[in-house]
Design an enzyme around this catalytic site. Sequence first.
Site, PDB file in Angstrom:
ATOM      1  N   PRO A 137       3.823   8.088   1.769  1.00 21.42           N
ATOM      2  CA  PRO A 137       4.195   7.604   0.402  1.00 21.42           C
ATOM      3  C   PRO A 137       5.815   7.089   0.336  1.00 21.42           C
ATOM      4  O   PRO A 137       6.662   7.558   1.205  1.00 21.42           O
ATOM      5  CB  PRO A 137       4.299   8.829  -0.525  1.00 21.42           C
ATOM      6  CG  PRO A 137       2.972   9.675   0.047  1.00 21.42           C
ATOM      7  CD  PRO A 137       3.211   9.692   1.753  1.00 21.42           C
ATOM      8  N   SER A 138       5.995   6.346  -0.349  1.00 20.33           N
ATOM      9  CA  SER A 138       7.459   5.644  -0.525  1.00 20.33           C
ATOM     10  C   SER A 138       8.112   5.092   0.845  1.00 20.33           C
ATOM     11  O   SER A 138       9.120   5.174   0.686  1.00 20.33           O
ATOM     12  CB  SER A 138       8.304   6.737  -1.154  1.00 20.33           C
ATOM     13  OG  SER A 138       7.711   7.051  -2.564  1.00 20.33           O
ATOM     14  N   ARG A 139       7.330   4.755   1.798  1.00 21.93           N
ATOM     15  CA  ARG A 139       7.639   4.114   2.984  1.00 21.93           C
ATOM     16  C   ARG A 139       8.389   5.020   3.792  1.00 21.93           C
ATOM     17  O   ARG A 139       9.182   4.842   4.707  1.00 21.93           O
ATOM     18  CB  ARG A 139       8.528   2.908   2.724  1.00 21.93           C
ATOM     19  CG  ARG A 139       8.209   1.609   2.174  1.00 21.93           C
ATOM     20  CD  ARG A 139       6.594   1.464   2.311  1.00 21.93           C
ATOM     21  NE  ARG A 139       5.938   0.246   2.415  1.00 21.93           N
ATOM     22  CZ  ARG A 139       4.656  -0.061   1.741  1.00 21.93           C
ATOM     23  NH1 ARG A 139       4.011   0.850   1.435  1.00 21.93           N
ATOM     24  NH2 ARG A 139       4.284  -1.185   2.100  1.00 21.93           N
ATOM     25  N   LEU A 140       8.363   6.348   3.607  1.00 21.17           N
ATOM     26  CA  LEU A 140       8.924   7.219   4.568  1.00 21.17           C
ATOM     27  C   LEU A 140       7.930   7.838   5.475  1.00 21.17           C
ATOM     28  O   LEU A 140       7.572   9.011   5.684  1.00 21.17           O
ATOM     29  CB  LEU A 140       9.445   8.873   3.440  1.00 21.17           C
ATOM     30  CG  LEU A 140      10.226   8.226   2.471  1.00 21.17           C
ATOM     31  CD1 LEU A 140      10.827   9.655   1.602  1.00 21.17           C
ATOM     32  CD2 LEU A 140      11.666   7.705   3.257  1.00 21.17           C
ATOM     33  N   GLU A 196       0.783  -1.088  -0.074  1.00 19.89           N
ATOM     34  CA  GLU A 196      -0.029  -0.031  -0.096  1.00 19.89           C
ATOM     35  C   GLU A 196       0.943   1.224  -0.013  1.00 19.89           C
ATOM     36  O   GLU A 196       1.747   1.526   0.795  1.00 19.89           O
ATOM     37  CB  GLU A 196      -0.747  -0.152   1.034  1.00 19.89           C
ATOM     38  CG  GLU A 196      -1.876   1.125   1.329  1.00 19.89           C
ATOM     39  CD  GLU A 196      -3.189   1.000   0.604  1.00 19.89           C
ATOM     40  OE1 GLU A 196      -3.624   1.928   0.368  1.00 19.89           O
ATOM     41  OE2 GLU A 196      -3.520  -0.194   0.172  1.00 19.89           O
TER      42      GLU A 196
END
Length: 536
Positions: free
Chosen positions: A509-512, A328
């Site tokens: 977003p982007s696992r940050l 996700e």
Amino acid sequence: MRGVLGKSRKMICSLLSQAPVSPAYYYRSSPSIYKPKPSNRFSWGFLAPIPSPAIRVFCSKPGEVGGLMASSVQNQGSISYLTQREAAEVDETLMGPLGFSVDQLMELAGLSVATSIAEVYKPSEYNRILAICGPGNNGGDGLVAARHLYHFGYKPFVCYPKRTQKPLYSGLVTQLESLSIPFLSVDELPMDLSKDFDILVDAMFGFSFHGAPRPPFDDLIKKLINLHYYEQAQRKSPVIVSVDIPSGWHVEEGDVGGDGIKPDMLVSLTAPKLCAKKFSGPHHFLGGRFVPPAIAEKYKLQLPQYPGMSMCVRIGKPPQIDISALRENYISPEFLEEQVEADPLDQFRKWFVDAMAANLKEPNAMALSTTGKDGKPSSRMVLLKGVDKDGFVWFTNYESQKARQLSENPHAALLFYWDGLNRQVRVEGSVEKVSDEESEQYFHSRPRGSQLGAIVSKQSTVVPGRHVLHQQYKELEEKYSKESLIPKPKYWGGYRLKPERFEFWQGQPSRLHDRLEYSPQETDGKRVWKIVRLAP
């Protein structure tokens, strides 16, 4: 209402017996687009009843955008498939002596389409829906589906180029306009549908369709066909959901030339038509739920049982899933240090209020992790029943596994996960029992059945079977039937975790992801909370 009611309820599932098809059946479709064929008498055989365990049901879970799923997957090889004539006879029977009306069947069909979509394509990922509706009952099903999808949280648009000037259809249009659902003309549609929509609902033609599609539907079908080439070129493409029959397909022979629409989902109504055997997409559902037992028996229809409030059933095996590819990409507001409360309990309350306002299911559910003297951790879900300056409270059996572990190691960790908000909260600390008075007060605030259940259940011990619990429950019901107060058992009560560490997590977003940790420290002789950001 698929053809004639072809959709009429498509819900039927197998075949009808030998009744002639009346040309009236074709009344539902515009004569300029649909052509009746002469009727003949016919007969066919039926398969044996389908056992319900062979069926996996989705949809309307009590409460969930309908709901969740029920149990197994229907073996596609054991399903009956209707010819065009058989489907028409089923419709005629429903709309004739059984007294069903077109609008009733259309409402059930459209709801089935919407719930099927909601089972697979969540609005958080597939929000923009374009329903392309034809002039007949298949188009009406699409209009009804668009209305339900709006209420399910999607953002529907409707393309309805050949409007039917009948009160039923005019009413459906008015209902959509009252919700401010946009209607787009063919000219207003983008050349490339993949950029503006996540789902395309193909509700143009039903099972009464004959011949080649006429303008503007021929070009609309081509737009959907072209999306297949985007996929081959590895370009992002919206998913296609066909209602009962992929538009342009032969009702019995399917995609004859192999160059027709390639839907990702097919929602068969009443029963799959013969063309559904040629469907190769990942999601095939049977929708609707209104066939009376008398009809099923008379025509020996093979219909899966719909458990609970389900309105659709998956046919065939669900697609194989690559677990490693499940992910996700969270989209959330920034969670910054300067925005948070100085006291983590205040921050927790703030987020808990957000979870309540979002109408999330059981926002007070939390994972409780404990370890005993052997150092082996165990986790389970429990319900938060109180939070104040002293900590987090829950109630349980003092002879359970968690209680034994807490007696050996009075430290635990809590985890709250609020999926709808992309948030989680971790809390760690020491644990102690609440006072008997507090346990007593909460016990008697519970529903009477829950009080009896707490007495019956010797939590975590082995029981011979569920019937034993039910028998003991009935005995207690009788025992306390004339007493207003049920005594709290000594082995039942509450615990309180005194927090020593908090972590608030917000998906990004982007696992940050945002991760803010609160830990106590002494400053000028006072206990304050230090806030630091942790790497995601």
